[in-house]
Design a protein around this motif. Structure first.
Motif, PDB file in Angstrom:
ATOM      1  N   ALA A 140     -12.556   8.972 -15.845  1.00 41.43           N
ATOM      2  CA  ALA A 140     -12.297   7.812 -14.997  1.00 41.43           C
ATOM      3  C   ALA A 140     -11.486   8.246 -13.787  1.00 41.43           C
ATOM      4  CB  ALA A 140     -11.550   6.732 -15.779  1.00 41.43           C
ATOM      5  N   SER A 141     -11.407   7.368 -12.836  1.00 41.75           N
ATOM      6  CA  SER A 141     -10.639   7.623 -11.612  1.00 41.75           C
ATOM      7  C   SER A 141      -9.302   6.907 -11.676  1.00 41.75           C
ATOM      8  CB  SER A 141     -11.415   7.117 -10.386  1.00 41.75           C
ATOM      9  OG  SER A 141     -12.672   7.735 -10.287  1.00 41.75           O
ATOM     10  N   GLY A 142      -8.292   7.543 -11.114  1.00 47.29           N
ATOM     11  CA  GLY A 142      -6.979   6.909 -11.071  1.00 47.29           C
ATOM     12  C   GLY A 142      -5.917   7.943 -10.766  1.00 47.29           C
ATOM     13  N   THR A 143      -4.690   7.504 -10.735  1.00 46.75           N
ATOM     14  CA  THR A 143      -3.562   8.399 -10.497  1.00 46.75           C
ATOM     15  C   THR A 143      -2.968   8.802 -11.833  1.00 46.75           C
ATOM     16  OG1 THR A 143      -3.076   7.281  -8.406  1.00 46.75           O
ATOM     17  CG2 THR A 143      -1.336   8.654  -9.356  1.00 46.75           C
ATOM     18  N   ALA A 144      -2.928  10.091 -12.092  1.00 49.34           N
ATOM     19  CA  ALA A 144      -2.388  10.564 -13.365  1.00 49.34           C
ATOM     20  C   ALA A 144      -0.914  10.195 -13.451  1.00 49.34           C
ATOM     21  CB  ALA A 144      -2.569  12.068 -13.479  1.00 49.34           C
TER      22      ALA A 144
END
Lengths: 140, 151
Positions: free
Chosen positions: A83-87
């Motif tokens: 998925a996409s996002g900020t770790a």
């Protein structure tokens, strides 16, 4: 009150090895999951945020501790991020561990974190790499 | 003593067709998301106007990574100063801000983090893909895409 209790090298190595060897339990190799948001309050709490991807440790995951420092062996990259996002944080599991059986966790950022990403923006289908990880057992 | 724990993220490459798709997705997004995504789309288009940098590469901060069983040495190509200057106004900044304030890239990450992965995954993926490119350009370097390091 001053804390004057100090660990010698033997104890530091034993402690560090105990921590990292837990990753080799169950069905190795152990794994590191990356998620968005802040880490849960307790390691035993259920995971929060979106699962971005997973790295697999080697088997065994770490080399033997030396002077209280255990260094991870090669960590396989996730070549197809979920998925996409900020770790925001990571969690450790044994290979067969379920979500609430996390072994350890830490926060992720671009600096000053338990795990620092040069670019902590994760894109679905991309690569998540962890090139270095050490566990240090301090003297006190 | 600094305890090294280092990670890196490499996004898939992007082409004109994908950028056009991202523009279309952005047009139907909520106001702030739409505005910021379209700015990032413009950033990519402006960046593409000039050839890739030919400056000598430097080691990527993540160093060597293991991909599909192979050890890959990662390198980045810095942008020439004139290119940095040319795209400056289009690239979000990622430098640390004094005090407990978010920089522009972090703020965009929070904005895009509000896009549901369950109900609006294409938009979320597009937004973060554009942001990833923005972060790379904010570091004054050519983006290193995942297909460039995957054997």
């Amino acid at each position: 009150m001053a804390n004057l209790f100090k660990l010698g090298t033997v104890c530091r190595d034993a402690a560090a090895n105990g921590i990292v060897d837990a990753l080799d339990g169950g069905t190795p190799p152990g794994r590191m999951e990356h998620r968005t948001g802040a880490q849960p309050t307790n390691v035993a709490d259920a995971s929060s945020g979106t699962l971005l991807g997973t790295n697999l440790f080697s088997n065994p995951a770490f080399g033997a501790s030396s002077t209280g420092v255990a260094t991870a062996s090669a960590i396989s990259s996730d070549t197809n991020a979920d998925a996409s996002g900020t770790a925001g944080y990571f969690r450790w599991y044994t290979g067969a561990g379920g979500d609430t059986a996390a072994l350890a966790q830490g926060n992720t950022a671009t600096s000053g974190a338990d795990l620092n990403f040069d670019n902590n923006v994760i894109v679905a289908g991309g690569v998540i790499a962890v090139s270095a990880f050490t566990v240090t057992m301090p003297i006190s | 003593m600094v305890t090294p724990r280092i990670g890196g993220s490499f996004a898939p490459s992007i082409d004109e067709a994908k950028l056009a798709t991202y523009r279309t997705l952005a047009e139907s997004a909520p106001d702030m998301v739409r505005v910021e995504m379209l700015k990032l789309c413009d950033m990519v288009a402006v960046f593409w106007e000039t050839p890739r940098s030919t400056l000598p590469g430097t080691p990527h901060p993540v160093g060597q990574v293991q991909v599909n069983g192979r050890v890959i040495s990662t390198w980045v190509t810095p942008l020439a100063q004139e290119e940095i200057d040319r795209i400056w106004d289009h690239v979000p900044w990622s430098s640390a801000v004094p005090g407990e304030h978010l920089n522009e890239c972090e703020a965009l990450g929070q904005l895009f983090g509000g896009i549901s992965n369950e109900t609006n995954k294409p938009l979320r993926d597009a937004a973060f893909h554009l942001l990833w490119i923005g972060v790379e350009l904010s570091k004054d370097r050519e983006p290193l895409f995942s297909d460039q390091i995957t054997p």
